[in-house]
Design a protein around this motif. Sequence first.
Motif, mmCIF file in Angstrom:
data_model
loop_
_atom_site.group_PDB
_atom_site.id
_atom_site.type_symbol
_atom_site.label_atom_id
_atom_site.label_comp_id
_atom_site.label_asym_id
_atom_site.label_seq_id
_atom_site.Cartn_x
_atom_site.Cartn_y
_atom_site.Cartn_z
ATOM 1 N N SER A 9 0.848 -1.190 0.000
ATOM 2 C CA SER A 9 0.000 0.000 0.000
ATOM 3 C C SER A 9 0.883 1.239 0.000
ATOM 4 O O SER A 9 1.984 1.242 0.523
ATOM 5 C CB SER A 9 -0.923 0.009 1.221
ATOM 6 O OG SER A 9 -0.150 0.074 2.398
ATOM 7 N N THR A 10 0.362 2.231 -0.609
ATOM 8 C CA THR A 10 1.058 3.510 -0.620
ATOM 9 C C THR A 10 0.223 4.507 0.167
ATOM 10 O O THR A 10 -1.007 4.496 0.107
ATOM 11 C CB THR A 10 1.271 4.030 -2.049
ATOM 12 O OG1 THR A 10 -0.004 4.167 -2.672
ATOM 13 C CG2 THR A 10 2.145 3.077 -2.846
ATOM 14 N N GLN A 11 0.904 5.336 0.871
ATOM 15 C CA GLN A 11 0.229 6.340 1.678
ATOM 16 C C GLN A 11 0.292 7.674 0.959
ATOM 17 O O GLN A 11 1.354 8.132 0.557
ATOM 18 C CB GLN A 11 0.908 6.460 3.039
ATOM 19 C CG GLN A 11 0.200 7.396 3.966
ATOM 20 C CD GLN A 11 0.874 7.425 5.336
ATOM 21 O OE1 GLN A 11 1.908 6.814 5.530
ATOM 22 N NE2 GLN A 11 0.269 8.138 6.259
ATOM 23 N N THR A 12 -0.849 8.275 0.775
ATOM 24 C CA THR A 12 -0.904 9.585 0.130
ATOM 25 C C THR A 12 -1.325 10.617 1.151
ATOM 26 O O THR A 12 -2.116 10.352 2.054
ATOM 27 C CB THR A 12 -1.900 9.592 -1.046
ATOM 28 O OG1 THR A 12 -3.192 9.247 -0.548
ATOM 29 C CG2 THR A 12 -1.474 8.611 -2.121
ATOM 30 N N GLU A 13 -0.782 11.789 0.996
ATOM 31 C CA GLU A 13 -1.107 12.890 1.897
ATOM 32 C C GLU A 13 -2.249 13.682 1.297
ATOM 33 O O GLU A 13 -2.203 14.108 0.143
ATOM 34 C CB GLU A 13 0.115 13.781 2.071
ATOM 35 C CG GLU A 13 -0.106 14.894 3.054
ATOM 36 C CD GLU A 13 1.148 15.709 3.264
ATOM 37 O OE1 GLU A 13 1.009 16.920 3.448
ATOM 38 O OE2 GLU A 13 2.241 15.135 3.229
ATOM 39 N N HIS A 14 -3.279 13.855 2.066
ATOM 40 C CA HIS A 14 -4.436 14.609 1.598
ATOM 41 C C HIS A 14 -4.281 16.060 2.031
ATOM 42 O O HIS A 14 -3.873 16.355 3.138
ATOM 43 C CB HIS A 14 -5.721 14.033 2.174
ATOM 44 C CG HIS A 14 -5.961 12.620 1.755
ATOM 45 N ND1 HIS A 14 -6.359 12.287 0.490
ATOM 46 C CD2 HIS A 14 -5.815 11.457 2.421
ATOM 47 C CE1 HIS A 14 -6.471 10.980 0.403
ATOM 48 N NE2 HIS A 14 -6.140 10.440 1.571
ATOM 49 N N GLY A 15 -4.608 16.940 1.160
ATOM 50 C CA GLY A 15 -4.512 18.359 1.489
ATOM 51 C C GLY A 15 -3.888 19.124 0.335
ATOM 52 O O GLY A 15 -3.768 18.648 -0.788
ATOM 53 N N LEU A 16 -3.492 20.310 0.638
ATOM 54 C CA LEU A 16 -2.911 21.189 -0.366
ATOM 55 C C LEU A 16 -1.474 20.794 -0.669
ATOM 56 O O LEU A 16 -0.774 20.260 0.186
ATOM 57 C CB LEU A 16 -2.942 22.633 0.129
ATOM 58 C CG LEU A 16 -4.328 23.225 0.351
ATOM 59 C CD1 LEU A 16 -4.204 24.591 1.003
ATOM 60 C CD2 LEU A 16 -5.082 23.316 -0.935
ATOM 61 N N PRO A 17 -1.020 21.044 -1.870
ATOM 62 C CA PRO A 17 0.382 20.739 -2.177
ATOM 63 C C PRO A 17 1.314 21.682 -1.415
ATOM 64 O O PRO A 17 0.950 22.811 -1.082
ATOM 65 C CB PRO A 17 0.475 20.981 -3.683
ATOM 66 C CG PRO A 17 -0.633 21.899 -3.994
ATOM 67 C CD PRO A 17 -1.724 21.586 -3.016
ATOM 68 N N ARG A 18 2.495 21.216 -1.150
ATOM 69 C CA ARG A 18 3.460 22.015 -0.407
ATOM 70 C C ARG A 18 4.000 23.142 -1.278
ATOM 71 O O ARG A 18 4.178 22.977 -2.470
ATOM 72 C CB ARG A 18 4.600 21.142 0.088
ATOM 73 C CG ARG A 18 4.138 20.140 1.107
ATOM 74 C CD ARG A 18 5.319 19.364 1.649
ATOM 75 N NE ARG A 18 4.880 18.403 2.633
ATOM 76 C CZ ARG A 18 4.925 18.624 3.941
ATOM 77 N NH1 ARG A 18 5.386 19.749 4.400
ATOM 78 N NH2 ARG A 18 4.515 17.709 4.777
ATOM 79 N N LEU A 19 4.251 24.257 -0.644
ATOM 80 C CA LEU A 19 4.740 25.437 -1.354
ATOM 81 C C LEU A 19 6.225 25.633 -1.056
ATOM 82 O O LEU A 19 6.605 26.437 -0.214
ATOM 83 C CB LEU A 19 3.964 26.687 -0.923
ATOM 84 C CG LEU A 19 2.482 26.715 -1.228
ATOM 85 C CD1 LEU A 19 1.843 27.932 -0.603
ATOM 86 C CD2 LEU A 19 2.250 26.723 -2.715
ATOM 87 N N TYR A 20 7.066 24.868 -1.720
ATOM 88 C CA TYR A 20 8.509 25.060 -1.557
ATOM 89 C C TYR A 20 8.948 26.114 -2.557
ATOM 90 O O TYR A 20 9.170 25.834 -3.724
ATOM 91 C CB TYR A 20 9.265 23.763 -1.798
ATOM 92 C CG TYR A 20 9.009 22.723 -0.754
ATOM 93 C CD1 TYR A 20 9.413 22.952 0.551
ATOM 94 C CD2 TYR A 20 8.370 21.548 -1.050
ATOM 95 C CE1 TYR A 20 9.184 22.004 1.534
ATOM 96 C CE2 TYR A 20 8.139 20.595 -0.084
ATOM 97 C CZ TYR A 20 8.548 20.830 1.207
ATOM 98 O OH TYR A 20 8.322 19.901 2.176
ATOM 99 N N ARG A 21 9.013 27.327 -2.108
ATOM 100 C CA ARG A 21 9.383 28.427 -2.992
ATOM 101 C C ARG A 21 10.076 29.502 -2.180
ATOM 102 O O ARG A 21 10.115 29.456 -0.966
ATOM 103 C CB ARG A 21 8.166 28.986 -3.696
ATOM 104 C CG ARG A 21 7.108 29.471 -2.747
ATOM 105 C CD ARG A 21 5.936 30.095 -3.464
ATOM 106 N NE ARG A 21 4.875 30.389 -2.539
ATOM 107 C CZ ARG A 21 4.905 31.330 -1.622
ATOM 108 N NH1 ARG A 21 5.937 32.104 -1.500
ATOM 109 N NH2 ARG A 21 3.901 31.537 -0.815
ATOM 110 N N ASN A 22 10.576 30.454 -2.905
ATOM 111 C CA ASN A 22 11.250 31.575 -2.280
ATOM 112 C C ASN A 22 10.209 32.499 -1.653
ATOM 113 O O ASN A 22 9.118 32.676 -2.186
ATOM 114 C CB ASN A 22 12.062 32.323 -3.348
ATOM 115 C CG ASN A 22 13.070 33.242 -2.748
ATOM 116 O OD1 ASN A 22 13.080 33.474 -1.554
ATOM 117 N ND2 ASN A 22 13.945 33.762 -3.590
ATOM 118 N N ARG A 23 10.547 33.117 -0.551
ATOM 119 C CA ARG A 23 9.595 33.988 0.143
ATOM 120 C C ARG A 23 9.709 35.446 -0.271
ATOM 121 O O ARG A 23 9.163 36.326 0.382
ATOM 122 C CB ARG A 23 9.817 33.870 1.645
ATOM 123 C CG ARG A 23 9.445 32.521 2.189
ATOM 124 C CD ARG A 23 9.603 32.479 3.669
ATOM 125 N NE ARG A 23 9.304 31.150 4.167
ATOM 126 C CZ ARG A 23 9.602 30.752 5.375
ATOM 127 N NH1 ARG A 23 10.213 31.547 6.215
ATOM 128 N NH2 ARG A 23 9.302 29.528 5.758
#
Length: 116
Positions: A9-23
């Motif tokens: 089984s694979t575990q998926t994260e539910h929710g918004l995608p992560r925002l890895y970006r410059n601030r």
Amino acid sequence: MSQLLQKQSTQTEHGLPRLYRNRTVDYTLIVIGALVAAFGAYTYFVSSAWLWAGLAAGWYLGSWIVGGVLLAVGFGLLGASIRDRSGVWTAGAVVSFLLGSLSLAGAVVAAVALII
């Protein structure tokens, strides 16, 4: 002898995608929003002899509306970025969302005052 096959089984994260970006965008929006709101405060509180003292009420209320919206967006993006990088709700993320909410509330109050 039969073997029991276990389905992987694979575990998926539910929710918004992560925002890895410059601030940079977040801080830029916050600084511009603060400057626009400060211009509104300047036009409201200056004496009648100073530059831009005779501007109508729409100028300072409009500046507070635009400044509040820019601050709300900037603090919202900053809070989302802090939350996504840490993975949990930290105090910085909560405070950033709280400041964004207060900025948006101030913009709504200024808009209502401008309409009335």
